[in-house]
Design a protein around this motif. Structure first.
Motif, PDB file in Angstrom:
ATOM      1  N   GLU A  36      25.023  46.430  29.412  1.00  0.00           N
ATOM      2  CA  GLU A  36      25.546  47.207  30.536  1.00  0.00           C
ATOM      3  C   GLU A  36      26.926  46.705  30.937  1.00  0.00           C
ATOM      4  OE1 GLU A  36      23.473  46.807  34.225  1.00  0.00           O
ATOM      5  OE2 GLU A  36      24.832  48.236  35.153  1.00  0.00           O
ATOM      6  N   ILE A  81      21.273  42.426  22.503  1.00  0.00           N
ATOM      7  CA  ILE A  81      21.322  41.310  21.551  1.00  0.00           C
ATOM      8  C   ILE A  81      19.900  40.857  21.249  1.00  0.00           C
ATOM      9  CG2 ILE A  81      22.040  38.893  21.313  1.00  0.00           C
ATOM     10  CD1 ILE A  81      24.439  39.966  23.274  1.00  0.00           C
ATOM     11  N   ALA A 289      31.088  36.571  41.222  1.00  0.00           N
ATOM     12  CA  ALA A 289      31.906  37.179  40.175  1.00  0.00           C
ATOM     13  C   ALA A 289      33.108  36.300  39.837  1.00  0.00           C
ATOM     14  CB  ALA A 289      32.369  38.555  40.642  1.00  0.00           C
TER      15      ALA A 289
END
Ligand SMILES: Cc1cc2nc3c(=O)[nH]c(=O)nc-3n(C[C@H](O)[C@H](O)[C@H](O)COP(=O)(O)OP(=O)(O)OC[C@H]3O[C@@H](n4cnc5c(N)ncnc54)[C@H](O)[C@@H]3O)c2cc1C
Length: 308
Positions: A36, A81, A289
């Motif tokens: 995403e 993955i 972040a």
């Protein structure tokens, strides 16, 4: 055809994208792989602590990261993955294989593990059955569906407070249900919650069951609230934190701490040469972040130093 890179970022959240931007500018052959684009920050209703932006939605901030990645022509593969393997060294450098679910394998001399974290569940009866039927893990994504409804938010962190504030803009009434005496969100959220007319906090209370047939109807508390353990709700947002997505790195032999975060040093190096980690998956002291982006950037610098 073998696809070989100098640096692969596993994850395209804030840590992975920031790392890819720097790696590309270090002239490393760079790839970023993730499910995403934007990662967890997509769910932040408002980000008010990322320097340069007084107030921006998480989705918009991540859009800006994406635009930056695109402007630098960085290759991005959107896939999940499956596994990471250490192969024998090549040209005196480490060598890794990253296997994806549908797009085959990619090979690289260095890899950054920036796979973030996974939502913690309440693990009570009814939760799995009613997920998507009134039970949600993302207020930003699902909040608009609860217009004029009575909803609950489980948790007491900044994320839970943000979820409650966002929901208060749609829902008729929002109950924050928290297991301890006082929610632990930043003080700024306390005052915003107090000022919101439709938010009530239920402290010292756990949900032991979620009940409903086609949709959530009520929850059962571990003690009485207003004379009953049953509490009617039309929506329930679980916001009780998350655990690192470190399973695949652990299988590679990367060292984890007691909470299964990947141990990194100040160069974002793990115990395996050529493997770096950054962001919410790593054992850094903050999970934001900007700190994830910084750890990712340091990882690409370390990879550059290893390869030059
Ligand atoms: C509601 C909420 C509000 C927040 N508000 C703020 C805020 O205001 N300010 C702030 O700085 N931070 C905020 N945060 C925290 C911030 O979102 C995280 O710290 C940040 O997103 C971590 O970035 P990351 O790149 O480490 O991980 P993530 O953003 O989680 O990215 C992980 C990446 O890995 C990918 N991935 C995972 N597993 C696989 C797999 N098996 N295969 C392929 N790809 C995979 C994901 O798709 C994603 O691309 C908030 C978080 C939430 C939930």
């Amino acid at each position: 055809m073998t696809q070989e890179y100098d640096f692969i970022s596993l994850g395209i959240g804030s840590a992975g994208m920031a790392a890819a931007i720097y790696a590309k500018r270090f002239n490393l052959k760079t790839l970023a792989i993730g499910q995403e684009s934007g990662g967890l920050l997509n769910e932040a209703y408002k980000v008010e602590n990322y320097p340069g932006f007084t107030s921006i939605s998480g989705l918009d901030l991540m859009m800006k990261f994406r635009e930056h990645v695109k402007a630098l022509d960085i290759e991005v593969v959107e896939d999940s993955i499956k596994g990471i393997k250490k192969l024998p060294d090549k040209d005196g450098k480490p060598f890794f294989e990253v296997e994806t679910t549908s797009k085959g394998s990619y090979f690289s001399k260095t890899i950054l593990v920036a796979l973030g974290s996974e939502r913690r569940k309440l693990k009570v009866p009814g939760e799995a059955k009613l997920t998507g039927k009134g039970v949600s893990f993302c207020a930003t994504c699902d909040g608009p569906f609860f217009k004029d409804k009575i909803v609950g938010v489980v948790g007491g962190s900044d994320s839970a407070a943000q979820a409650a504030l966002l929901l208060s803009e749609y829902a008729k009434k929002v109950y924050i249900i928290y297991r301890k005496e006082k929610i632990r969100a930043e003080p700024i959220y306390h005052s915003r919650i107090e000022n919101a007319k439709n938010i009530t906090i239920i402290n010292n209370t756990n949900i032991v069951e979620i009940v409903g047939d086609k949709m959530i109807e009520k929850v059962i508390f571990d003690q009485e609230y207003n004379g009953s353990r049953e509490f009617a709700l039309e929506g329930l947002f679980v916001s009780i934190g998350s655990g690192p997505n470190s399973e695949k790195a652990a299988q590679l032999g990367v060292e984890l701490d007691g909470q299964r975060h990947i141990k990194i040093n100040r160069l974002s190096e793990t115990n395996i040469p050529g493997v770096y980690a950054a962001g919410d998956i790593a054992d850094g002291p903050m999970k934001q972040a900007i700190t994830g982006a910084a750890e990712g950037v340091i990882a690409s610098q370390s990879a550059f130093e290893l390869l030059k």
